[in-house]
Design an enzyme around this catalytic site. Structure first.
Site, mmCIF file in Angstrom:
data_model
loop_
_atom_site.group_PDB
_atom_site.id
_atom_site.type_symbol
_atom_site.label_atom_id
_atom_site.label_comp_id
_atom_site.label_asym_id
_atom_site.label_seq_id
_atom_site.Cartn_x
_atom_site.Cartn_y
_atom_site.Cartn_z
ATOM 1 N N SER A 103 0.833 -1.208 0.000
ATOM 2 C CA SER A 103 0.000 0.000 0.000
ATOM 3 C C SER A 103 0.860 1.247 0.000
ATOM 4 O O SER A 103 0.582 2.211 -0.713
ATOM 5 C CB SER A 103 -0.891 0.012 1.233
ATOM 6 O OG SER A 103 -1.653 -1.149 1.263
ATOM 7 N N ARG A 133 1.356 3.875 -3.353
ATOM 8 C CA ARG A 133 0.941 5.268 -3.110
ATOM 9 C C ARG A 133 2.143 6.206 -3.257
ATOM 10 O O ARG A 133 2.065 7.258 -3.875
ATOM 11 C CB ARG A 133 0.355 5.419 -1.705
ATOM 12 C CG ARG A 133 -1.083 4.940 -1.562
ATOM 13 C CD ARG A 133 -1.447 4.973 -0.078
ATOM 14 N NE ARG A 133 -2.795 4.604 0.254
ATOM 15 C CZ ARG A 133 -3.280 3.377 0.293
ATOM 16 N NH1 ARG A 133 -2.525 2.360 -0.077
ATOM 17 N NH2 ARG A 133 -4.520 3.139 0.690
ATOM 18 N N ASP A 182 2.612 -6.312 -8.132
ATOM 19 C CA ASP A 182 1.758 -5.116 -8.133
ATOM 20 C C ASP A 182 2.577 -3.840 -8.296
ATOM 21 O O ASP A 182 2.157 -2.892 -8.962
ATOM 22 C CB ASP A 182 0.951 -5.037 -6.836
ATOM 23 C CG ASP A 182 -0.298 -5.904 -6.924
ATOM 24 O OD1 ASP A 182 -0.330 -6.780 -7.803
ATOM 25 O OD2 ASP A 182 -1.232 -5.699 -6.121
ATOM 26 N N ASN A 217 -3.576 -7.521 -11.903
ATOM 27 C CA ASN A 217 -4.609 -7.615 -10.873
ATOM 28 C C ASN A 217 -4.280 -6.658 -9.732
ATOM 29 O O ASN A 217 -4.602 -6.910 -8.584
ATOM 30 C CB ASN A 217 -4.700 -9.058 -10.362
ATOM 31 C CG ASN A 217 -6.042 -9.346 -9.699
ATOM 32 O OD1 ASN A 217 -6.958 -8.519 -9.740
ATOM 33 N ND2 ASN A 217 -6.154 -10.508 -9.077
ATOM 34 N N SER A 266 -15.104 -0.305 -1.203
ATOM 35 C CA SER A 266 -13.643 -0.331 -1.118
ATOM 36 C C SER A 266 -13.157 1.058 -0.739
ATOM 37 O O SER A 266 -13.593 2.055 -1.323
ATOM 38 C CB SER A 266 -13.040 -0.742 -2.470
ATOM 39 O OG SER A 266 -11.659 -0.444 -2.485
ATOM 40 N N SER A 267 -12.269 1.115 0.226
ATOM 41 C CA SER A 267 -11.728 2.422 0.631
ATOM 42 C C SER A 267 -10.782 2.957 -0.434
ATOM 43 O O SER A 267 -10.389 4.115 -0.405
ATOM 44 C CB SER A 267 -10.998 2.290 1.963
ATOM 45 O OG SER A 267 -9.837 1.499 1.786
ATOM 46 N N GLN A 268 -10.412 2.119 -1.395
ATOM 47 C CA GLN A 268 -9.470 2.572 -2.427
ATOM 48 C C GLN A 268 -10.084 3.634 -3.334
ATOM 49 O O GLN A 268 -9.369 4.411 -3.949
ATOM 50 C CB GLN A 268 -8.987 1.385 -3.261
ATOM 51 C CG GLN A 268 -7.986 0.533 -2.497
ATOM 52 C CD GLN A 268 -7.384 -0.550 -3.380
ATOM 53 O OE1 GLN A 268 -7.281 -0.383 -4.588
ATOM 54 N NE2 GLN A 268 -6.995 -1.652 -2.768
ATOM 55 N N SER A 288 -12.394 -0.053 6.132
ATOM 56 C CA SER A 288 -10.922 -0.051 6.067
ATOM 57 C C SER A 288 -10.320 1.330 6.328
ATOM 58 O O SER A 288 -9.434 1.789 5.611
ATOM 59 C CB SER A 288 -10.448 -0.540 4.686
ATOM 60 O OG SER A 288 -11.144 -1.674 4.272
ATOM 61 N N ASP A 343 -7.248 -7.232 5.501
ATOM 62 C CA ASP A 343 -6.317 -8.188 4.899
ATOM 63 C C ASP A 343 -5.727 -9.131 5.939
ATOM 64 O O ASP A 343 -5.702 -10.349 5.758
ATOM 65 C CB ASP A 343 -5.187 -7.451 4.163
ATOM 66 C CG ASP A 343 -5.679 -6.891 2.841
ATOM 67 O OD1 ASP A 343 -6.846 -7.146 2.499
ATOM 68 O OD2 ASP A 343 -4.903 -6.201 2.164
ATOM 69 N N GLU A 387 -8.938 -9.921 -4.573
ATOM 70 C CA GLU A 387 -8.321 -10.706 -5.645
ATOM 71 C C GLU A 387 -9.226 -11.849 -6.100
ATOM 72 O O GLU A 387 -9.203 -12.286 -7.235
ATOM 73 C CB GLU A 387 -6.969 -11.250 -5.189
ATOM 74 C CG GLU A 387 -5.827 -10.252 -5.259
ATOM 75 C CD GLU A 387 -5.789 -9.259 -4.119
ATOM 76 O OE1 GLU A 387 -6.802 -9.115 -3.391
ATOM 77 O OE2 GLU A 387 -4.742 -8.598 -3.949
ATOM 78 N N ARG A 444 -13.000 -13.719 -1.343
ATOM 79 C CA ARG A 444 -12.189 -14.357 -0.286
ATOM 80 C C ARG A 444 -13.025 -15.096 0.749
ATOM 81 O O ARG A 444 -12.526 -16.036 1.374
ATOM 82 C CB ARG A 444 -11.310 -13.300 0.397
ATOM 83 C CG ARG A 444 -10.148 -12.873 -0.459
ATOM 84 C CD ARG A 444 -9.305 -11.805 0.200
ATOM 85 N NE ARG A 444 -8.047 -11.650 -0.518
ATOM 86 C CZ ARG A 444 -7.199 -10.643 -0.319
ATOM 87 N NH1 ARG A 444 -7.468 -9.704 0.557
ATOM 88 N NH2 ARG A 444 -6.076 -10.582 -0.994
ATOM 89 N N HIS A 487 -2.459 -14.054 -3.442
ATOM 90 C CA HIS A 487 -1.281 -14.191 -2.577
ATOM 91 C C HIS A 487 -1.633 -14.460 -1.122
ATOM 92 O O HIS A 487 -1.015 -15.282 -0.460
ATOM 93 C CB HIS A 487 -0.431 -12.922 -2.696
ATOM 94 C CG HIS A 487 -1.188 -11.642 -2.397
ATOM 95 N ND1 HIS A 487 -0.647 -10.610 -1.704
ATOM 96 C CD2 HIS A 487 -2.454 -11.250 -2.692
ATOM 97 C CE1 HIS A 487 -1.533 -9.633 -1.604
ATOM 98 N NE2 HIS A 487 -2.631 -9.998 -2.205
ATOM 99 N N ARG A 488 -2.660 -13.778 -0.613
ATOM 100 C CA ARG A 488 -2.940 -13.920 0.824
ATOM 101 C C ARG A 488 -3.523 -15.291 1.159
ATOM 102 O O ARG A 488 -3.327 -15.801 2.256
ATOM 103 C CB ARG A 488 -3.872 -12.810 1.306
ATOM 104 C CG ARG A 488 -3.271 -11.452 1.123
ATOM 105 C CD ARG A 488 -3.681 -10.420 2.145
ATOM 106 N NE ARG A 488 -3.077 -9.154 1.786
ATOM 107 C CZ ARG A 488 -1.787 -8.859 1.986
ATOM 108 N NH1 ARG A 488 -0.992 -9.711 2.591
ATOM 109 N NH2 ARG A 488 -1.294 -7.703 1.598
ATOM 110 N N LYS A 506 2.752 -11.419 -5.804
ATOM 111 C CA LYS A 506 2.028 -10.139 -5.799
ATOM 112 C C LYS A 506 2.574 -9.198 -4.733
ATOM 113 O O LYS A 506 2.647 -8.001 -4.936
ATOM 114 C CB LYS A 506 0.541 -10.410 -5.566
ATOM 115 C CG LYS A 506 -0.370 -9.220 -5.811
ATOM 116 C CD LYS A 506 -1.808 -9.678 -5.608
ATOM 117 C CE LYS A 506 -2.885 -8.865 -6.282
ATOM 118 N NZ LYS A 506 -2.868 -7.484 -6.334
#
Ligand code: DC
Length: 646
Positions: free
Chosen positions: A23, A27, A49, A93, A170-172, A198, A316, A344, A347, A390-391, A415
């Protein structure tokens, strides 16, 4: 499909230097690209990523360079919108590249096309596009409405006033708008619609924007005012913190496997919300200590207990709690995790499905998951699927505390953490193995069984599995050279080992697999690659605490290449023939020495000349020639080697 078999783990302790935060890395790259001046970025994460973001920035005309093969980069900022006004960007992704770039490009006055892998095209982006359209941006969906891919065209941007954006998917989206708005130079207020999820990720965004000279006024978590005339300026040098989400796996390892395990790169002063995973772990009963730049976890005397937790603040890292829960007393319920469904992969669905493969009871809802641990974890050769996520791969590695475990497509960890499994091995202690290989009738079975008994370890007679396969094939009327037919039998072999007893399809096998005929059959089916493959994971499942002694032909070379003690046990063919002859006579079975000698020679030839896993002494194995040794002497020798390597 590629897979990785993890050995079962006995314990964990040690230190891990964390890779940089994903993250923060992405950023920081974007802010450095938009800023005036050059930025030196230290400890940038090396991962898929981040590669996507670096590629995109280069395509957009932002110059950057890497200091040798290090994780240090220098970015020459554009001092505003991107210089290249037309580009096609493929972003894989990488959500942390896709969303912020969409916003920055929509306000950059150019024509851009953004796309990703198929899963990226299933991840919603409509709320962000709606927010940007309120500013006058021209963004079209070229696939399904509300999802990438996107086509951005130059437009008259009307900044100022209030932009509304949903915060509950999503906070993104909010992050993307916040980072892009300084490009307009006009004070603009963002109002969040719905409960913002988040929140700690927004805190990261604000902290980094402020490092680059833009101070956003925050009113609660509902309103954010981006000041007019704000411009990003390089802070000079910026250090990327270690990834707090990646820290979660190692902290959990310490909590489950004894510890202490220390992660370096994040600590008390971290700007990442996922450091609060440590609090959740403490709530489960782990002992946590923190310094400025490190966190340490170890087990407490009372062990771990299940918890109920609202995970909105650690979306996450919460996945790691779902697999830590396998080793806790009582169920664990993780709630407020609806955002898992748009990551991704879905989940919640993926975690539930894979946890159930371990024999665990799982309840899933729209925004929660409940895990009730099983007494014994089951583990199947089909393995744990990882959904290009990945997670999922990393958090399921914890299950190896209960069993050997197969992880499918393990490279998806690239990732965020390309060398995750190497680091995992470096802080965990696998269940030890003594691998004893050698030719037929060398006495390795007797020696191996006695070594196992002396140590109180489990024993694997791998030859018995090949003999059982030959026997089962014979009973099913399948020829020993019918590779697919025999492999199918090997894969489904219904066999139970219990002390001296072996049951095949529920029936005691007794001496039926010990005949010379079944020895020959075993040697024949063992030369078939598909049969060896079918029996591989089954053999690895014998590895259980406190340890395993395995005997066969390829224990040290193929099945347990990480065995600490490897022995090649042999004797001259005449001595072996004599031993086999006496053994048969002892059992009241009539025998003559010549055919036995002849048969052993042929079998040696077949076992050592075959193309897969041929019998031979590997470089790292100790040679033990028992021609002139008693069984006791041979056992003592192996125990001595085992002691010196433990
Ligand atoms: O050790 P044994 O005699 O029970 O083995 C029977 C056959 O099985 C032997 O001829 C070779 C094969 N085998 C093998 O290929 N790989 C093993 N790990 C064990 C046995």
């Amino acid at each position: 499909m590629e897979f990785l078999d993890l050995p079962p783990m006995l314990g964990a302790a040690g230190r891990v230097r964390l890779p940089g935060s994903k993250s923060i890395s992405n950023r920081t790259l974007l802010l450095a690209a938009l800023a005036e001046g050059e930025t030196d970025i230290r400890d940038l994460l090396a991962s898929d990523d981040v590669e996507r973001m670096l590629d995109a920035l280069r395509a957009l005309g932002v110059a950057w360079s890497r200091e040798g093969a290090s994780d240090n980069y220098r970015v020459r900022g554009a001092g505003g919108a991107f210089p290249v006004k037309q580009a096609d960007l493929f972003l894989g992704n990488a959500g942390t590249a896709f969303r912020p770039l969409t916003a920055a490009l929509a306000l950059s006055g150019g024509e851009y096309r953004l796309s990703g892998v198929p899963r990226m095209h299933e991840r919603p982006i409509g709320d962000l596009v709606d927010g940007l359209r309120q500013l006058g941006a021209d963004i079209a969906y070229t696939g399904n409405a509300g999802f990438p891919p996107l086509h951005i065209r130059p437009a008259a941007i009307r900044p100022g006033g209030v932009v509304r954006v949903r915060g509950d998917v999503s906070s993104q989206f909010l992050t993307a708008l916040l980072m892009a708005l300084p490009l307009t130079g006009v004070e603009t207020t963002i109002e969040v619609v719905g409960e913002l999820i988040s929140k700690p990720y927004i805190a990261i965004t604000l902290a980094l924007m402020s490092r680059f000279g833009v101070a956003v006024r925050r009113e609660g978590w509902e309103r954010f005012v981006v000041p007019g005339g704000a411009r990003y300026r390089s802070p000079g040098t910026i250090f990327v913190e270690g990834d707090a989400s990646s820290a979660s796996y190692f902290l959990a390892l310490g909590a489950i496997g004894g510890g202490p395990v220390r992660v370096e790169g994040v600590g008390r002063d971290s700007i990442q919300g996922d450091v609060r995973f440590a609090e959740a772990l403490a709530q489960m009963g782990a002992v946590i200590e923190m310094g400025d730049n490190w966190i340490e976890a170890k087990a407490s005397a009372s062990g771990l207990k299940g918890i109920t937790l609202d995970c909105n603040h650690i979306p996450d890292a919460a996945m790691t709690l779902a697999t830590t829960a396998l080793f806790a007393q009582g169920p664990t319920t993780l709630s407020n995790i609806a955002s898992w469904r748009v990551k991704e992969t879905d989940r919640i669905a993926a975690m539930a499905k894979e946890l159930r493969k371990l024999g665990v009871e799982v309840e899933e809802g729209g925004d929660y998951i409940r895990v009730t641990p099983a007494k014994v974890l089951s583990s199947l050769p089909e393995g744990i699927d990882t959904y290009d996520d990945h997670r999922i791969a990393m958090c399921f590695s914890l299950a190896a505390f209960g069993t050997a475990l197969r992880i499918n497509d393990p490279k998806c960890v690239g990732k965020t953490f390309p060398d995750y499994f190497e680091r995992l091995a470096s802080v965990t202690q696998a269940v030890p193995v003594i691998a004893i290989d050698g030719p037929s009738a060398s006495g390795k079975g007797t020696v191996a069984a006695r070594v196992a008994a002396a140590l109180g370890w489990h024993y694997l007679d791998s030859g018995a599995l090949y003999r059982l396969t030959a026997l089962a094939a014979r009973r099913a009327g399948v020829a020993w050279d019918d590779e697919p037919g025999v492999a199918a039998i090997a894969a489904k072999l219904d066999v139970v080992f219990e002390g001296e007893s072996i049951r095949l399809a529920g029936e005691e096998v007794g001496e039926a697999i010990r005949t010379e005929e079944m020895g020959t059959g075993a040697s024949k089916v063992a030369a078939l690659p598909a049969v060896r493959q079918a029996l591989l994971f089954r053999q690895r499942l014998f590895r259980r605490a406190p340890g395993l002694v395995g005997d066969g032909r390829d224990m040290g070379s193929v099945v347990f290449p990480d065995a600490k003690t490897k022995v090649f046990l042999t004797a001259s063919v005449e001595i072996r023939a004599d031993r086999r002859y006496k053994q048969l006579i002892g059992k009241g079975i009539g025998a003559t020495i010549q055919p036995i000698l002849q048969d052993l020679r042929e079998r040696d030839e077949r076992d050592s000349q075959r193309s897969v896993a041929p019998l031979r002494q590997s470089e790292d194995a100790e040679l033990l020639d028992t021609s002139a040794l008693t069984i006791e002497e041979a056992v003592a020798r192996v125990l001595g080697w085992a002691k010196s390597t433990s």
